[in-house]
Design a protein around this motif. Structure first.
Motif: not given
Length: 377
Positions: A316-343
């Motif tokens: 369960p803890q590994l699953l929680l970590v995996a979910i958190v990692v996926v969320l962090i990666i998703g947020v990071r990718d979303d920010r990068r895409r927003r920055r790329q669109r703005l540029e």
């Protein structure tokens, strides 16, 4: 077979699987049998009720004991008695049987059913085959316990019982039978060297995590306590659990085992809660032999220790970590895409600005440059 002061016997129709099996059932409460049949075998379809009891006795009747306990040398014998009491209103003929004894998985004494051959202390008992008991009467039956010359030292256990059988036709025309008996234990300690010895076998450990990642899981440890000695023993158990390389530890006591006969075993189970999944969990099982009742054992009772390791994987803890990692990666990718669109938008705006600046006309009063070599006006 558990000793009982009396037993009531009343007939009932058996369910289909009894009839299909055609088995002989040894019951604590027997179906009703009509009285007076030869050899204690009677039909099912009767409303008569038979109630009886069997107790250790002397020549005059029941003597207050619940079991017979003897100490004999190899080749020696002892004379004993049992009292069969018929509390019914009709005469009954009971079969008298002796058989090897054992402790069942629930920790209660029993004796082998009549369709299994005895090879131990059950063969040492000599008794008459049957006895007829009048209504509301008691008959004392003598029996003899004869120890063979080559008997090994230690405890040897048997049972002796008064038995009634019922026969009838089950569903489908299959003949079925029920054997009902009441009796008591006959224990014989053969003199010689006493060897109290327990062993811990078939050890299993399993970890069950909690699917709540913020809660600990449960560890279950089970094992058999086997009597490899020659005298009956009880057992006290303890399970010490350590995890995270010894940093976390718990201690649990197992339920006491009242009695393990020589050559027998009893299953024990210990559950430990609040065990965090921190990798390998080490469980150390300690079983300490104890004497039974007033037994005297003139030998040291040595504890036995066995260790088993199981893995507590933090799924369960590994699953929680995996979910958190996926969320962090998703947020990071979303920010990068927003920055790329703005540029990209800014770059397009710059391009449009340059294009518009290059297409505008020259300001008024300003002459356009002349071609090279042409005279000025």
């Amino acid at each position: 077979m558990n000793p009982a002061p009396h037993l009531s016997h009343r007939p009932r129709r058996f369910v289909r699987w009894f009839a299909a099996a055609g088995a002989v059932l040894v019951a604590a409460l027997a179906p009703a049998l009509p009285a007076g049949a030869a050899g204690g075998t009677l039909p099912f379809d009767t409303e008569d009720v038979i109630t009886w009891g069997v107790k250790p006795a002397d020549a005059d009747g029941p003597d207050g004991r619940t079991r017979v306990e003897l100490v004999l040398d190899p080749g020696a014998s002892a004379s004993e008695h049992l009292a069969v009491s018929n509390f019914s209103d009709v005469p009954v003929t009971f079969s008298i049987q002796a058989a090897d004894g054992y402790i069942n998985p629930k920790g209660r004494f029993n004796m082998l059913p009549s369709d299994r051959e005895s090879t131990g202390a059950g063969t040492w008992i000599e008794v008459q085959d049957s006895v007829e008991v009048a209504p509301d009467a008691t008959v004392v039956v003598p029996f003899t316990v004869a120890v063979p010359d080559n008997a090994t030292p230690g405890d040897h256990v048997a049972g002796i019982a008064a038995t009634v059988k019922s026969t009838g036709e089950g569903e489908g025309g299959t003949s079925v039978g029920v054997e009902s008996r009441v009796g008591f234990r006959v224990s014989t300690r053969v003199t010689g060297e006493v060897q109290p010895l327990l062993a811990v076998e078939n050890v299993k450990a399993s970890y069950t995590p909690s699917w709540n990642p913020f809660a600990a899981g449960d560890l279950t440890v089970s094992y058999d306590v086997a009597n490899d000695g020659n005298v009956r023993l009880g057992a006290e158990g303890d399970v010490a659990t350590t995890g995270f390389f010894g940093a976390v530890s718990t201690d649990r006591s197992a339920a006491d085992i009242p009695e393990v006969l020589p050559g027998g075993s009893q299953r024990s189970r210990v559950e430990t809660s609040n065990v965090w999944p921190l990798g390998p969990v080490r469980s150390t099982i300690t079983v300490t032999p104890t004497t039974v009742d007033d037994d005297q054992v003139d030998a040291p009772l040595e504890p036995v220790t066995v260790t088993v390791t199981t893995w507590a994987v933090p799924w369960p803890q590994l699953l929680l970590v995996a979910i958190v990692v996926v969320l962090i990666i998703g947020v990071r990718d979303d920010r990068r895409r927003r920055r790329q669109r703005l540029e990209a938008m800014l770059e397009r705006a710059r391009d449009e600005g340059r294009q518009q600046a290059g297409s505008e006309p020259a300001p008024s009063g300003t002459a356009a440059p002349s071609a090279k070599g042409e005279p000025k006006a």
